[in-house]
Design an enzyme around this catalytic site. Structure first.
Site, short mmCIF file in Angstrom:
data_model
loop_
_atom_site.label_atom_id
_atom_site.label_comp_id
_atom_site.label_asym_id
_atom_site.label_seq_id
_atom_site.Cartn_x
_atom_site.Cartn_y
_atom_site.Cartn_z
N THR A 80 0.83 -1.21 0.00
CA THR A 80 0.00 0.00 0.00
C THR A 80 0.86 1.25 0.00
OG1 THR A 80 -0.14 0.07 2.42
CG2 THR A 80 -1.84 -1.18 1.27
N ASP A 81 0.23 2.35 -0.40
CA ASP A 81 0.92 3.64 -0.38
C ASP A 81 0.62 4.36 0.94
OD1 ASP A 81 -1.66 4.69 -0.62
OD2 ASP A 81 -1.43 5.15 -2.75
N GLN A 82 1.01 5.59 1.05
CA GLN A 82 0.83 6.35 2.28
C GLN A 82 -0.64 6.52 2.66
OE1 GLN A 82 2.55 10.26 2.09
NE2 GLN A 82 2.93 10.33 4.29
#
Length: 142
Positions: free
Chosen positions: A16-18
């Protein structure tokens, strides 16, 4: 469409990203997991190809993103062989969270020999097995 297989995948934090949404390139990794499991389940693991000096190289990949996946989601990658010939294979994919379609895509692969040169799969012993498995497992398109 031919031979279909469903592979469960749980979204890992590292995917996942931020914002907690799955980073787009991970879908292509899940496509690889799906096609590897489809072939393994059919009795034709990639190692069988490699032992015979044959590989399947990706020459085209596409993914259409419809809804985001998030950390810890339980997903299913539905993979099928869309078309096959003695020169190339095309796989189609759908990624679901329960009944929600999150993404769909395709990859096209050409058969290559140990030197990386495009080759005719009919020259290899596994061809007859692949042809038999695919033809015996024709299914309704998904």
């Amino acid at each position: 469409m031919f031979l279909t297989h469903q592979t469960p995948v749980r979204v890992r934090y590292a995917e996942t990203d931020q914002m907690g949404i799955v980073y787009h390139s991970n879908y292509l990794i899940w496509f690889e997991v799906g096609r590897t499991e489809l072939l393994r389940n059919a009795g034709l693991a990639y190692t069988t190809f490699e032992e015979q000096g044959l590989a399947v190289a990706v020459v085209d990949a596409a993914c259409r993103y419809r809804r985001p996946a998030h950390y810890d989601d339980q997903l299913v990658v539905e993979t099928c062989i869309e078309s096959f010939s003695s020169r190339k294979l095309t796989f189609a994919y759908k990624v679901f969270r329960e009944n929600t379609l999150l993404a769909e895509g395709k990859t096209t692969h050409v058969y290559v020999d140990r030197t990386g040169k495009s080759t005719d799969a009919r020259k290899y012993p596994l061809w007859k097995e692949l042809e038999r498995i695919v033809n015996e497992n024709k299914e309704i398109p998904f």
